[in-house]
Design an enzyme around this catalytic site. Structure first.
Site, mmCIF file in Angstrom:
data_model
loop_
_atom_site.group_PDB
_atom_site.id
_atom_site.type_symbol
_atom_site.label_atom_id
_atom_site.label_comp_id
_atom_site.label_asym_id
_atom_site.label_seq_id
_atom_site.Cartn_x
_atom_site.Cartn_y
_atom_site.Cartn_z
ATOM 1 N N HIS A 16 0.864 -1.197 0.000
ATOM 2 C CA HIS A 16 0.000 0.000 0.000
ATOM 3 C C HIS A 16 0.889 1.232 0.000
ATOM 4 C CE1 HIS A 16 -4.028 1.883 1.292
ATOM 5 N NE2 HIS A 16 -3.192 2.879 1.043
ATOM 6 N N ASP A 20 1.970 9.342 -5.748
ATOM 7 C CA ASP A 20 2.067 10.789 -5.511
ATOM 8 C C ASP A 20 2.357 11.130 -4.050
ATOM 9 O OD1 ASP A 20 -0.491 9.844 -4.918
ATOM 10 O OD2 ASP A 20 -1.532 11.619 -5.656
ATOM 11 N N GLU A 204 -11.088 3.922 7.581
ATOM 12 C CA GLU A 204 -9.983 4.823 7.931
ATOM 13 C C GLU A 204 -10.569 6.120 8.522
ATOM 14 O OE1 GLU A 204 -7.936 6.550 4.574
ATOM 15 O OE2 GLU A 204 -6.096 6.925 5.699
HETATM 16 O O1 LIG Z 1 -4.637 7.182 3.328
HETATM 17 C C1 LIG Z 1 -5.281 7.626 2.360
HETATM 18 N N1 LIG Z 1 -6.631 7.566 2.387
HETATM 19 C C2 LIG Z 1 -7.410 7.983 1.371
HETATM 20 N N2 LIG Z 1 -6.901 8.541 0.268
HETATM 21 C C3 LIG Z 1 -5.555 8.660 0.177
HETATM 22 C C4 LIG Z 1 -4.698 8.217 1.196
HETATM 23 N N3 LIG Z 1 -3.430 8.478 0.815
HETATM 24 C C5 LIG Z 1 -3.506 9.057 -0.393
HETATM 25 N N4 LIG Z 1 -4.782 9.180 -0.781
HETATM 26 C C6 LIG Z 1 -5.305 9.798 -2.011
HETATM 27 O O2 LIG Z 1 -5.006 8.958 -3.110
HETATM 28 C C7 LIG Z 1 -4.648 9.793 -4.211
HETATM 29 C C8 LIG Z 1 -3.962 8.995 -5.273
HETATM 30 O O3 LIG Z 1 -2.763 8.432 -4.833
HETATM 31 C C9 LIG Z 1 -3.832 10.885 -3.545
HETATM 32 O O4 LIG Z 1 -3.709 12.025 -4.389
HETATM 33 C C10 LIG Z 1 -4.653 11.152 -2.315
HETATM 34 O O5 LIG Z 1 -5.693 12.074 -2.610
HETATM 35 ZN ZN LIG Z 2 -3.710 4.841 1.000
#
Ligand SMILES: O=c1[nH]cnc2c1ncn2[C@@H]1O[C@H](CO)[C@@H](O)[C@H]1O
Ligand SMILES: [Zn+2]
Length: 345
Positions: A16, A20, A204
């Site tokens: 995971h 980006d 989450e």
């Molecule tokens: O932990 C998370 N929970 C939900 N969305 C996330 C998390 N980390 C990143 N992203 C989202 O996934 C997009 C694509 O990689 C990121 O730009 C961010 O908006």
């Molecule tokens: Zn994530």
């Protein structure tokens, strides 16, 4: 061997990891120069506060705000290939033997790339990384909770063309609390029809019901985080009975306030209750972490022993979106390495 050296040297996997959320500040400096984009500062340490959350991060929404800065620089074939390649390099530096990298194609189209092209370039960069650094790789295409059904369906359809050619699954990410989960049934019905494996960020920033929805109605065979599963005994039992792996990301989970603090982080209880827990980084550059650090923090905070850490690592191998024969050879290689480090009986 000192405990920290052992954690660094243990072969690991990371299932995971957002593309980006894994860009090095020095790469941003170079991309900005090449692309003629102005930066607020021109030294890599000065960029860190723009890319990384601090102690004060209060929610997932605040955490997600950091991504706007980085995605501006990831709008070309060259940039996508480069950061994909560098993610594999960084994984190798921490002795990851397999990494699944996820990204949302729709966030990389500002300069005219198509969804399919973004996937092609990320796959290319990762494969080049696999050749140069000896790390096995898989790509996951992300649908976003704040995007339209139509945009997300476009991602699923493009992803289908790369299954078996580097792409291993699709995902749903973004602001979990603000969008009703039912909206995504139509989107993931399509991935079901096309036979693409599904993992979903759930439990989450919202409760266990989202995990239930992901598993029963969206076809998820893994869950991103699942931290709040403990809020429902019956849903937890369902996830356990179906042996659905949880992709937990400890540092990120604390920063996004998925739980109030380390004392409430349910990782030991999940493991002891027989859930398939895996350990991952989520976003190394946003969270200021790496995979070795995740294991170190768990060892320090929860007193996990080496056999328990090995179990968590091998859960990750079992949960990998990989063909059975590849998984078998990965497992054998990792067990051999662990034996030579003296951590397998
Ligand atoms: O932990 C998370 N929970 C939900 N969305 C996330 C998390 N980390 C990143 N992203 C989202 O996934 C997009 C694509 O990689 C990121 O730009 C961010 O908006
Ligand atoms: Zn994530």
């Amino acid at each position: 061997m000192r405990a920290n050296d052992l954690l660094a040297r243990l072969p690991k996997v990371d299932l995971h990891l957002h593309l980006d959320g894994s860009v090095k500040p020095e790469t941003i400096l170079d991309l900005a120069r090449r692309q003629g984009i102005e930066l607020p500062v021109y030294d890599k340490d000065g960029l860190i506060p723009h890319m990384r959350v601090g102690e004060e991060c209060g929610s997932l929404i605040e955490y997600l705000s950091k991504f706007d800065f980085t995605t501006r620089f990831l709008q070309s074939a060259e940039a996508l290939e480069r950061v994909a390649y560098e993610v594999v390099e960084q994984s190798a530096e921490h002795n990851c033997r397999y990494v699944e990298v996820r990204f949302a194609p729709q966030l990389h189209k500002n300069n005219g790339l198509t969804v399919e092209e973004t996937i092609r370039h990320v796959v290319e960069g990762m494969k080049r990384g696999q050749r140069d650094f000896g790390v096995r790789v898989g790509v996951i295409a992300i649908c976003m909770r704040n995007h339209s059904c139509e945009s997300n369906l476009e991602v699923i359809e493009a992803a289908a063309k790369y299954v078996g050619k580097g792409l291993v699954a699709v995902d749903l990410a973004g602001d979990e609390a603000s969008y009703p989960p039912e909206c995504f049934r139509e989107v993931f019905a399509e991935s079901g029809r096309l036979g693409i494996p599904v993992t979903i960020h759930a439990g989450e920033a919202a409760g266990a019901m989202n995990v239930y929805e992901a598993v029963t109605n969206l076809g998820a065979v893994r869950i991103g985080h699942g931290v709040r599963l403990k809020e429902s005994r019956s849903i937890l039992e369902m996830v356990k009975d179906r042996r659905i792996p949880l992709e937990m990301c400890p540092i990120s989970n604390i920063q996004t306030k998925a739980v109030s603090g380390w004392e409430a982080y349910p990782i030991r209880e999940y493991l002891e209750q027989g859930l398939v827990v895996t350990i991952n980084t989520d976003n190394p550059s946003v969270s200021g972490t790496n995979i070795t650090n995740e294991y170190r923090v768990l060892a320090d905070r929860f007193g996990f022993t080496t056999p328990e850490l090995v179990k968590l690592i091998m859960n990750g191998v079992d949960a990998a979106f990989m063909e059975d024969h590849d998984k078998l050879s990965l497992r054998r290689e990792m067990e051999e390495e662990m034996s030579s480090l003296g951590v397998l009986n």
